[in-house]
Design a protein around this motif. Structure first.
Motif, mmCIF file in Angstrom:
data_model
loop_
_atom_site.group_PDB
_atom_site.id
_atom_site.type_symbol
_atom_site.label_atom_id
_atom_site.label_comp_id
_atom_site.label_asym_id
_atom_site.label_seq_id
_atom_site.Cartn_x
_atom_site.Cartn_y
_atom_site.Cartn_z
ATOM 1 N N ASN A 1 46.905 42.133 39.111
ATOM 2 C CA ASN A 1 46.715 42.173 37.651
ATOM 3 C C ASN A 1 47.789 43.011 36.963
ATOM 4 O O ASN A 1 48.055 42.832 35.778
ATOM 5 N N HIS B 1 47.999 39.507 30.709
ATOM 6 C CA HIS B 1 47.072 40.263 29.852
ATOM 7 C C HIS B 1 47.442 41.754 29.804
ATOM 8 O O HIS B 1 47.427 42.375 28.747
ATOM 9 N N TYR B 2 47.741 42.312 30.972
ATOM 10 C CA TYR B 2 48.124 43.721 30.977
ATOM 11 C C TYR B 2 49.482 43.910 30.296
ATOM 12 O O TYR B 2 49.712 44.917 29.616
ATOM 13 N N TYR C 1 41.293 40.053 32.856
ATOM 14 C CA TYR C 1 40.881 38.648 32.813
ATOM 15 C C TYR C 1 40.923 38.015 31.429
ATOM 16 O O TYR C 1 40.739 36.807 31.299
ATOM 17 N N LEU C 2 41.128 38.837 30.386
ATOM 18 C CA LEU C 2 41.139 38.295 29.019
ATOM 19 C C LEU C 2 42.298 38.916 28.236
ATOM 20 O O LEU C 2 42.747 40.017 28.553
ATOM 21 N N PRO C 3 42.757 38.236 27.187
ATOM 22 C CA PRO C 3 43.807 38.833 26.354
ATOM 23 C C PRO C 3 43.332 40.161 25.761
ATOM 24 O O PRO C 3 42.126 40.351 25.539
ATOM 25 N N PRO C 4 44.244 41.075 25.488
ATOM 26 C CA PRO C 4 43.839 42.373 24.918
ATOM 27 C C PRO C 4 43.333 42.208 23.486
ATOM 28 O O PRO C 4 43.610 41.205 22.827
#
Ligand SMILES: NC(=O)c1ccc[n+]([C@@H]2O[C@H](COP(=O)([O-])OP(=O)(O)OC[C@H]3O[C@@H](n4cnc5c(N)ncnc54)[C@H](O)[C@@H]3O)[C@@H](O)[C@H]2O)c1
Length: 446
Positions: A163, A168-169, A348-351
């Motif tokens: 990740n 996303h990160y 797992y999701l956009p910020p």
């Protein structure tokens, strides 16, 4: 966690490397010479579960040549051998290093946590490059020993926190660096695990089941104290919540979820750690935990020591999320509270920037994804560097594992002396920084 007279053997094993005359800091040209210019000859250790995924990803790099496979379960080994019929297949990793070390340059260790340190130390000691799974190790002392061995070997290393390389990160980091939330005064990190994925809060199971024909149980136990096999309880996957083998929810998910906090903020070692959840029993981690760290302030933080609170077992900072009108959030995430607002980062999701209304005009960047495994292979070939080398991985792992130490001393603020690796005001807690090794499995002997 079990007691025993040889609990310091990991440290002495690591000290043995220095005693063996390995240069403390290899010269750059030696380090460079150790890069592999052509095909990377790779040995995969642990090829079931996440090992199958690591093998698939690593092998999908055009320069990868999988020459050896190792697994204590012959069913898993046979499945991988079908995909790599020319690779040598063995059940005991010690045999691999004893007999086949000259034919491979690189290994991945994707096996239960209690065996990370022995395998990685053997690999680094043999001068191999290592892709190692998270958490880097099962104890703080092991993490430091592995980081030291990596430094001395000058090997390319990467911890399997894929990740860290995802979009996303990367997008969250972009938002953070753009300064929307300002300096940070608190961080909350939470996970829904174990969430029934594996047992925690359980006592030692009684009785014994017949060991399946495919499984070398003694090899699976490795450095851990002997115990009878129990069907479906430990192998595969479910070992995570047992103190002899795994690191519980925080060890399992902490390296993924605390990563943005340590990375974005460039935090130094914590000053103190405090658990306000239930204590573990001797066998397994509790069903939930809440651990509060205090980190030294820096230019990106404000208001004195920075509090970071870890929640697992489905706990989350509910009141804070309500105040931000966050609505539904990922059950595994990291939330930064800044002077001007909050930033939510999840693998797992956009910020998201919160409160949403305040930041409605700020576009969420797409972020950049990099293949974490290919980044490792490229670095082994002298192209670029890895983003989660063991130096960083050991620090991240240490922070997560300190939470597990704090669990043993509920409602006590444990001052932490990172330099000396000890709890100066609570020496009893030092015991949980390392672990016994089963007779015959001393790392020096492998
Ligand atoms: N990065 C991620 O997202 C991610 C996801 C899952 C697991 N993991 C990590 O991967 C590691 C393995 O987890 P898992 O869920 O795949 O476990 P698992 O028990 O499902 O699989 C482990 C594999 O290694 C084999 N094995 C066990 N001991 C071995 C030994 N001593 N030598 C050789 N092979 C051995 C097992 O037979 C099995 O094939 C753990 O460290 C875990 O934290 C990382």
């Amino acid at each position: 966690m079990s007691a025993g007279p040889s609990r310091r053997s990991i440290l002495s094993a690591a000290g043995g490397f220095a005693g063996a005359g390995v240069l403390a800091r290899p010269l750059d040209f030696l380090r460079e010479r150790r890069r592999t210019r052509g095909l990377v000859r790779h040995a995969a250790i642990g090829v079931g579960g996440m090992g199958a995924a690591d093998l698939e990803q690593l092998a999908s790099h055009g320069a990868m040549d999988v020459v050896a496979l190792c697994d204590v379960d012959s069913a898993h080994l046979a499945a991988a051998a079908k995909l790599f019929p020319n690779a040598r297949a063995v059940r005991d990793w010690r045999e691999l290093f004893r007999n086949d070390a000259p034919v491979f340059d690189s290994v991945n260790a994707t096996i239960p946590d209690h065996m990370h340190a022995p395998v990685m130390l053997a690999a680094l000691r043999a001068g191999k490059h290592v892709y190692g799974q998270k958490p880097l190790t099962r104890t703080v002392a092991e993490a430091r020993a592995v980081a030291r061995a990596a430094r001395r070997a000058g090997s390319v290393t990467q911890m399997g926190i894929q990740n860290h390389s995802n979009a996303h990160y990367s997008a969250a980091l972009e938002l953070f660096r753009a300064g929307h939330i300002g300096r940070v005064h608190a961080v909350h990190v939470w996970s829904d695990r174990p969430a029934g994925w594996w047992p925690q809060g359980v006592e030692r199971a009684s009785g014994a089941d017949p060991v399946p024909d495919t499984l070398a149980w003694n090899l699976w136990l490795g450095v851990a104290p002997e115990r009878p096999y129990k069907k479906d309880l430990y192998h595969p996957f479910s070992w995570r919540g047992f103190a002899d083998f795994g690191t519980g929810a925080q060890g399992d998910m902490g390296c993924h979820l605390m990563d943005p906090a340590l990375w974005f903020l460039g935090l130094a070692a914590p000053l103190s750690i405090r658990s306000d959840g239930p204590p573990p029993n001797d066998e397994s981690y509790p069903l939930w935990s809440r651990v509060r760290y205090e980190f030294p302030p820096n230019a990106l933080t404000t208001r004195g020591p920075l509090p970071l609170t870890w929640h697992d077992g489905g706990k989350a900072p509910k009141q804070e999320l309500e105040e931000l009108a966050a609505g539904p959030v990922d059950p595994n995430a990291c939330l930064f509270f800044g002077e001007h607002g909050a930033l939510l980062a999840s693998p797992y999701l956009p910020p998201r920037l919160l409160p949403a209304e305040k930041f409605a005009a700020v576009p969420i960047p797409a972020g950049t994804a990099v293949n974490h495994w290919h980044q490792y292979v490229d670095a082994v070939r002298g192209k670029g560097t890895t983003s989660a080398p063991f130096e960083y991985a050991a620090f991240l792992t240490e922070v997560a594992l300190l939470g597990n130490v704090a669990l043993r001393f509920p409602h006590e603020t444990l001052a932490w002396d990172a330099k000396r690796m000890r709890f100066p005001e609570r020496p009893e807690a030092d015991w949980y920084l390392s672990s016994p090794v089963r007779k015959g499995w001393d790392f020096q002997e492998s």
